[in-house]
Design an enzyme around this catalytic site. Structure first.
Site, PDB file in Angstrom:
ATOM      1  N   ASN B 385       0.818  -1.203   0.000  1.00 27.71           N
ATOM      2  CA  ASN B 385       0.000   0.000   0.000  1.00 27.71           C
ATOM      3  C   ASN B 385       0.863   1.268   0.000  1.00 27.71           C
ATOM      4  O   ASN B 385       0.985   1.936  -1.027  1.00 27.71           O
ATOM      5  CB  ASN B 385      -0.945  -0.037   1.202  1.00 27.71           C
ATOM      6  CG  ASN B 385      -2.050   0.996   1.093  1.00 27.71           C
ATOM      7  OD1 ASN B 385      -1.924   1.982   0.381  1.00 27.71           O
ATOM      8  ND2 ASN B 385      -3.139   0.773   1.795  1.00 27.71           N
ATOM      9  N   ASP B 386       1.501   1.547   1.125  1.00 25.10           N
ATOM     10  CA  ASP B 386       2.252   2.804   1.224  1.00 25.10           C
ATOM     11  C   ASP B 386       3.360   2.908   0.185  1.00 25.10           C
ATOM     12  O   ASP B 386       3.645   3.997  -0.318  1.00 25.10           O
ATOM     13  CB  ASP B 386       2.876   2.937   2.618  1.00 25.10           C
ATOM     14  CG  ASP B 386       1.813   3.182   3.671  1.00 25.10           C
ATOM     15  OD1 ASP B 386       0.736   3.689   3.297  1.00 25.10           O
ATOM     16  OD2 ASP B 386       2.056   2.869   4.843  1.00 25.10           O
ATOM     17  N   VAL B 387       3.987   1.774  -0.159  1.00 25.06           N
ATOM     18  CA  VAL B 387       5.139   1.843  -1.056  1.00 25.06           C
ATOM     19  C   VAL B 387       4.748   2.091  -2.503  1.00 25.06           C
ATOM     20  O   VAL B 387       5.608   2.279  -3.353  1.00 25.06           O
ATOM     21  CB  VAL B 387       6.012   0.560  -0.970  1.00 25.06           C
ATOM     22  CG1 VAL B 387       6.599   0.425   0.414  1.00 25.06           C
ATOM     23  CG2 VAL B 387       5.225  -0.666  -1.361  1.00 25.06           C
ATOM     24  N   PHE B 425      -0.070   1.181   6.324  1.00 24.21           N
ATOM     25  CA  PHE B 425       0.400   1.186   7.702  1.00 24.21           C
ATOM     26  C   PHE B 425       0.645   2.596   8.214  1.00 24.21           C
ATOM     27  O   PHE B 425       0.531   2.865   9.391  1.00 24.21           O
ATOM     28  CB  PHE B 425       1.676   0.362   7.807  1.00 24.21           C
ATOM     29  CG  PHE B 425       1.893  -0.142   9.184  1.00 24.21           C
ATOM     30  CD1 PHE B 425       1.115  -1.166   9.677  1.00 24.21           C
ATOM     31  CD2 PHE B 425       2.845   0.422   9.999  1.00 24.21           C
ATOM     32  CE1 PHE B 425       1.289  -1.627  10.952  1.00 24.21           C
ATOM     33  CE2 PHE B 425       3.027  -0.034  11.274  1.00 24.21           C
ATOM     34  CZ  PHE B 425       2.254  -1.063  11.749  1.00 24.21           C
ATOM     35  N   SER B 426       0.976   3.507   7.304  1.00 21.36           N
ATOM     36  CA  SER B 426       1.233   4.868   7.738  1.00 21.36           C
ATOM     37  C   SER B 426      -0.060   5.581   8.090  1.00 21.36           C
ATOM     38  O   SER B 426      -0.052   6.648   8.671  1.00 21.36           O
ATOM     39  CB  SER B 426       1.946   5.645   6.634  1.00 21.36           C
ATOM     40  OG  SER B 426       1.039   5.862   5.576  1.00 21.36           O
TER      41      SER B 426
END
Lengths: 95, 459
Positions: B385-387, B425-426
């Site tokens: 997700n974040d990456v 996660f962020s």
């Protein structure tokens, strides 16, 4: 060890430690971290000396604890570093 | 110097060299494999020769052997059994145990008033403080990674509170330098405060950041070992401990950089704190059925696969590799685009894929892979997700802004395998899921990929 020699050893070892890992690739971060945590397992030798010279019961308790923890550190660190490095190799082998 | 002392000094010297060579070899992929043997011999030789240390009482030597047997066998068993993905908590445990051992040595040296001169007492005190912080902090990190410690605890002025506790510990420690009658009690108070300080420092650390914190604690343990080495006059401890402290400090910096979470933010909190509670993100994403996704994959010429924590959580790496093999058999170019920050530990994905047997040449890090996305027909995002959050490139208000990401959004089609509707996660929303060329395939990683495999096989 006299003060200045101790200082020399400390500073030079610190520079060595810094230089040694200066070019480590990201894929080796975790195995290297594990390896470093194995190397400080050398505290075992200090713990052994402390337990060998312990006189009071309280000293014995603390020193026994120190040796147990240090042995766990050294043995555990060795086993997991070996496994982590094995995983890295199996990735690179089929190159 | 009698022969025994000479032998011990010589073996310690050899051990220190072996340990340094071991670490050196460990930091290059070419020599890494056998490197642990070098370091292993170093510790083993040093341990054996220590039995010849002058003045060890025979009764206590029995205790030494017993303690090594207990600690060693437990650690051997745990280290063999632990799953590859649980390695970070084992590392946390190891650096915690080392710190605890150094602290216990310090306790013995400090308990008797006037045993050492001022300088040595000060060094013992410092080593005890650092070792205790590393011990309790690492154990809490271990508990967090095991999922025992729940959410990070954060309260106002927490940093001031931990500083106050550590300062109090230091005050008690400095009093140990004087000639007070109740040294044992004061030593115990000192260590109690130092341990509490370590716990308070570790409480606010989010579990995703624990690996960086563990690396920091490893460096601290190295420092504690070196300091106690000065106290005991033990050269092997001084050199090995100092090398670990310096190497660990640099590694902490590197690891923090790779996951875009520098140490000060890990320990003292930062912008990502505020948003970190969301998993209830809004929005319906345009979905795709497994059959259609399979069609899309099978008709592509170039496919990129971006693995993330979702793949690790579902243990889907074998299915993902199987899918890649299947596509390659059809003449499709498949590459794994691996972000060092994907997952919960640095290089989590490289480790998982390597263990599952992915060939090295089929994987690439952001700098290699990013230029290829423009010519990629299908990018399959498996639980990342974040990456792949394009806000990191453009949105200056995003906590991810500035993090190097994988430009998955630039592929012609993007299929995202996603378990929930949540954020990364962020805690930030991901605009990727709302782009025109992106479709979401809902489901657990392993199930969804198995469906894809069936769909591709059916074509």
């Amino acid at each position: 060890m006299t003060g200045f020699i101790a200082l020399y050893v400390f500073v030079l070892a610190a520079i060595a430690g810094y230089e040694i890992v200066a070019r480590v690739p990201a894929s080796l971060h975790v195995p290297l971290l594990s390896g470093l945590s194995f190397v400080h397992g050398i505290v075992l030798v200090g713990a052994m000396v402390a337990l060998g010279h312990a006189q009071t019961a309280l000293e014995q308790v603390f020193a026994f604890l120190a040796v147990t923890l240090a042995a766990g550190n050294a043995v555990g660190g060795y086993v997991i570093t070996d496994r982590l490095l094995g995983a890295v190799r199996s990735g690179g082998r089929k190159k | 110097m009698d022969f025994r002392s000479f032998l011990i000094a010589l073996v310690y010297f050899v051990a220190a060299v072996l340990l340094i060579v071991g670490i050196k070899r460990m930091s290059s992929p070419r020599t890494a494999r056998g490197s642990i043997l070098w370091a292993g011999w170093g510790v083993l030789l040093a341990t054996l020769v220590t039995f010849f240390w002058p003045g060890l009482s025979p009764d206590n030597v029995i205790l030494i052997v017993a303690a090594i047997a207990v600690g060693g066998s437990l650690a051997w068993y745990a280290g063999r059994r632990v799953a590859m993905t649980d390695m970070p908590q084992m590392i946390a445990l190891c650096s915690g145990m080392g710190g605890g051992a150094a602290a216990a040595i310090a306790a013995i040296e400090l308990m008797e008033a006037g045993r050492h001169g001022l300088t040595v007492t000060l060094l013992a005190m410092l080593g005890g403080l650092v070792g205790s912080v590393s011990f309790s902090g690492s154990l809490l990190g271990f508990a967090k990674l095991r999922g025992w410690a729940g959410r990070p605890v954060r309260f106002k002025a927490r940093n001031q509170a931990s500083a106050a506790v550590l300062l109090m510990a230091a005050v008690f420690g400095l009093m140990l330098m004087g000639d007070y009658p109740s040294h044992t009690t004061m030593t115990l108070i000192f260590f109690g405060l130092a341990l509490a300080g370590g716990i308070m420092m570790s409480l606010p650390v989010a579990s995703a950041d624990v690996p960086v914190a563990v690396s920091f604690y490893t460096a601290l343990t190295g420092l504690a070992v070196a300091l106690e080495g000065f106290v005991l006059g033990n050269e092997a401890m001084i050199i090995a401990g100092t090398v670990v402290a310096a190497a660990g400090a640099l590694l902490t910096h590197r690891m923090g950089g790779a996951v875009h979470r520098p140490l000060d933010r890990v320990l003292f909190g930062g912008p990502a704190d505020a948003a970190a509670d969301g998993s209830a993100g809004a929005g319906d994403f345009p979905e795709i059925a497994a059959g259609d996704a399979g069609n899309l994959l099978a008709s592509a010429r170039r496919v990129a696969i971006v693995p993330g924590y979702g793949m690790a959580a579902a243990r889907a790496q074998h299915e993902v590799l199987e899918l890649a093999r299947l596509l390659r058999k059809r003449g499709i170019k498949v590459r794994f685009a691996i972000h060092p920050a994907a997952g919960r530990i640095p290089s989590h994905m490289s480790l998982l894929l390597a263990e599952a047997g992915a060939a090295y040449e089929h994987t690439g890090e952001p700098e290699d892979v990013n230029p290829e996305f423009d010519t990629t027909d299908v990018c399959l995002v498996v639980g990342a997700n974040d990456v792949v959050n394009p806000a990191a490139r453009t949105d200056t208000s995003s906590p991810l802004y500035g993090m190097p990401i994988l430009n998955a959004d630039r592929s012609r089609n993007v299929i995202v395998i996603k378990r929930g509707r949540g954020r990364g996660f962020s805690g930030t929303e991901n605009p990727l899921f709302l782009l025109d060329n992106v479709r979401v395939l809902s489901g657990e990683g392993d199930v969804a990929v198995t469906e894809l495999i069936r769909a591709v096989e059916a074509i």
